[in-house]
Design a protein around this motif. Sequence first.
Motif, PDB file in Angstrom:
ATOM      1  N   LEU A 269       0.835  -1.201   0.000  1.00 18.00           N
ATOM      2  CA  LEU A 269       0.000   0.000   0.000  1.00 18.00           C
ATOM      3  C   LEU A 269       0.871   1.253   0.000  1.00 18.00           C
ATOM      4  O   LEU A 269       1.937   1.278   0.623  1.00 18.00           O
ATOM      5  N   PRO A 270       0.423   2.318  -0.662  1.00 18.86           N
ATOM      6  CA  PRO A 270       1.164   3.583  -0.595  1.00 18.86           C
ATOM      7  C   PRO A 270       1.030   4.176   0.800  1.00 18.86           C
ATOM      8  O   PRO A 270       0.041   3.939   1.503  1.00 18.86           O
ATOM      9  N   PRO A 271       2.020   4.956   1.268  1.00 17.19           N
ATOM     10  CA  PRO A 271       1.963   5.516   2.622  1.00 17.19           C
ATOM     11  C   PRO A 271       0.858   6.552   2.756  1.00 17.19           C
ATOM     12  O   PRO A 271       0.540   7.278   1.815  1.00 17.19           O
ATOM     13  N   LEU A 291       1.241  -2.246  14.751  1.00 15.50           N
ATOM     14  CA  LEU A 291       2.593  -2.648  15.123  1.00 15.50           C
ATOM     15  C   LEU A 291       3.601  -1.757  14.418  1.00 15.50           C
ATOM     16  O   LEU A 291       3.470  -1.506  13.212  1.00 15.50           O
ATOM     17  N   ASP A 292       4.588  -1.275  15.163  1.00 15.62           N
ATOM     18  CA  ASP A 292       5.583  -0.397  14.562  1.00 15.62           C
ATOM     19  C   ASP A 292       6.718  -1.217  13.941  1.00 15.62           C
ATOM     20  O   ASP A 292       6.662  -2.448  13.888  1.00 15.62           O
ATOM     21  N   ALA A 315      -6.071   4.412  10.453  1.00 12.88           N
ATOM     22  CA  ALA A 315      -4.702   3.939  10.622  1.00 12.88           C
ATOM     23  C   ALA A 315      -3.848   4.642   9.572  1.00 12.88           C
ATOM     24  O   ALA A 315      -4.376   5.255   8.631  1.00 12.88           O
ATOM     25  N   THR A 316      -2.535   4.560   9.723  1.00  7.68           N
ATOM     26  CA  THR A 316      -1.625   5.194   8.775  1.00  7.68           C
ATOM     27  C   THR A 316      -0.606   4.177   8.275  1.00  7.68           C
ATOM     28  O   THR A 316       0.091   3.548   9.085  1.00  7.68           O
ATOM     29  N   VAL A 317      -0.539   4.019   6.966  1.00 12.43           N
ATOM     30  CA  VAL A 317       0.474   3.147   6.369  1.00 12.43           C
ATOM     31  C   VAL A 317       1.815   3.856   6.472  1.00 12.43           C
ATOM     32  O   VAL A 317       1.947   5.019   6.064  1.00 12.43           O
ATOM     33  N   PRO A 318       2.844   3.215   7.033  1.00 10.93           N
ATOM     34  CA  PRO A 318       4.140   3.891   7.208  1.00 10.93           C
ATOM     35  C   PRO A 318       4.804   4.209   5.878  1.00 10.93           C
ATOM     36  O   PRO A 318       4.523   3.589   4.852  1.00 10.93           O
ATOM     37  N   ARG A 319       5.701   5.183   5.918  1.00 13.15           N
ATOM     38  CA  ARG A 319       6.411   5.574   4.698  1.00 13.15           C
ATOM     39  C   ARG A 319       7.283   4.439   4.173  1.00 13.15           C
ATOM     40  O   ARG A 319       7.485   4.319   2.975  1.00 13.15           O
ATOM     41  N   LYS A 320       7.800   3.630   5.082  1.00 17.82           N
ATOM     42  CA  LYS A 320       8.585   2.467   4.683  1.00 17.82           C
ATOM     43  C   LYS A 320       8.006   1.247   5.386  1.00 17.82           C
ATOM     44  O   LYS A 320       7.769   1.268   6.580  1.00 17.82           O
ATOM     45  N   GLY A 321       7.799   0.184   4.639  1.00 17.85           N
ATOM     46  CA  GLY A 321       7.308  -1.046   5.251  1.00 17.85           C
ATOM     47  C   GLY A 321       5.816  -1.245   5.040  1.00 17.85           C
ATOM     48  O   GLY A 321       5.161  -0.530   4.273  1.00 17.85           O
ATOM     49  N   THR A 392       0.919  11.902   3.489  1.00 15.80           N
ATOM     50  CA  THR A 392       1.312  10.627   4.105  1.00 15.80           C
ATOM     51  C   THR A 392       0.972  10.586   5.593  1.00 15.80           C
ATOM     52  O   THR A 392       1.261   9.585   6.261  1.00 15.80           O
ATOM     53  N   ALA A 393       0.368  11.638   6.116  1.00 17.71           N
ATOM     54  CA  ALA A 393       0.012  11.671   7.541  1.00 17.71           C
ATOM     55  C   ALA A 393      -1.159  12.613   7.741  1.00 17.71           C
ATOM     56  O   ALA A 393      -1.412  13.502   6.919  1.00 17.71           O
ATOM     57  N   LEU A 394      -1.881  12.419   8.823  1.00 21.88           N
ATOM     58  CA  LEU A 394      -2.964  13.320   9.189  1.00 21.88           C
ATOM     59  C   LEU A 394      -2.445  14.402  10.117  1.00 21.88           C
ATOM     60  O   LEU A 394      -1.494  14.199  10.872  1.00 21.88           O
ATOM     61  N   PRO A 395      -3.076  15.593  10.112  1.00 19.22           N
ATOM     62  CA  PRO A 395      -2.687  16.617  11.084  1.00 19.22           C
ATOM     63  C   PRO A 395      -3.174  16.241  12.481  1.00 19.22           C
ATOM     64  O   PRO A 395      -3.842  15.216  12.660  1.00 19.22           O
TER      65      PRO A 395
END
Length: 436
Positions: A269-271, A291-292, A315-321, A392-395
């Motif tokens: 998935l894209p971040p 899980l981090d 939830a947020t898909v991480p930039r890597k992984g 890639t992130a929410l405020p």
Amino acid sequence: MIKGENSFVPSVALRIAVRGGGVDAMALLLMDGGTVGGDGDVVFHGAPTHPSGAIRLTDAGDGTAWLDVALTTVEERITRVLVVGSTENGTTMRDVAGLSVEAFAPDGTSVARYDVTEGGPETAMVLAELYRRAGGWKFRAVGQGYANGLAGLATDHGVDVARPVAAQVPQVPQVPQVPQAVQMPAPVSAPVPQSVPLPAQPAQPAPHAPTFALPQQPPMAPPVAPPVVPPAPVAPEPVAYGPAWSYGPVFAPYTQSGRDNDVITVSGLPPGPVVVHLEVRGDGYTGLAVLDWKNKEKDYLVNSTEDDFRGRVLATVPRKGNLRLRLEAEGPWRVEVSPLAAAHVLTEGEVESRGPDVLLHTGGVADLAIQYGGDDNLIVNIFELARHDDHTALPEDENLVNEIGERRETVPLPAGPLVVQFEAADGPWRARLKRV
């Protein structure tokens, strides 16, 4: 409060009582990654005062331990404070009578109380937590037990238990006295627990890993490694959603079904922020956490005791992984991960649902009318996306509603685009826009 509930508490010097004969209390001060930053971030009988002076542990000698938590002086790097209980000599949490956690304000008022009735065969449990939210602090009734005891709980939060550390006696400012209304006994000194070597630990722990001495625990059987099942690859592809929504990644939804506890990996998935739709058929506890990169729980998305749970969470898909989720469930379940663009868009037409949910507001200034039919917490937050360019992130979120029980609310909304999050809603609700 019941397991999973949360509420704001005043940002003052709280006294937290941990009651239950035979339970040793302690506190873990966690950073953003869900781990402690050093030896001092573990407050227990061997090191009863945090170096900052913000947290101190005392024992009243009557089965009650007290944690003095001065919220205004907790260091900025600390985002969560776990209140932990553990047992010794073969006693389990199920055997502890009258186990509870209660927080008192400086005037003696009880601001939060959780009677723990979910104890099982575990010998350690995260009873409750204090965590930062919207510029303040909230108290959550957790009740999460650890079958592998205090060693497993500590290790999960970055504490190395291979060797003891010396008791710390830092110089701290005097803690304000608790008002007479609470009638708290004078603290007494507690002995330092004897440390014991734990099996299967490296002889030389990493020098940066914080450590502390554990109380005597029954011997543990060596863990059995589960079989590794590689996740099925996901091939995202553009999907058309409407009305137009330009924030966050767009991809084909990912679905997976299973039964009981599991770890879910969504790859490819894209971040960026996504919507996780969870349905569980069963009458047990339901928990969902992200899980981090260290494979440790980072964000709690679901913490519910509702039968046949269903809801949508952010939830947020991480930039890597990959996006990895740890699911606790009793019964069959289904998970769907979708882009924000797939969430329901608020209009003047009524939305009727139950449980947590994620909605979108794409229009101008409006009022949001809510009718809630549950008995527990109703928490509604918004994320304003205007002038927030990082997709890639929410405020940071802004809290609109935090109430308990049936109610009708009308709250103002700024102009979109924004995300409306029903963070907690253990009951039916209706929502619609009222144009201004």
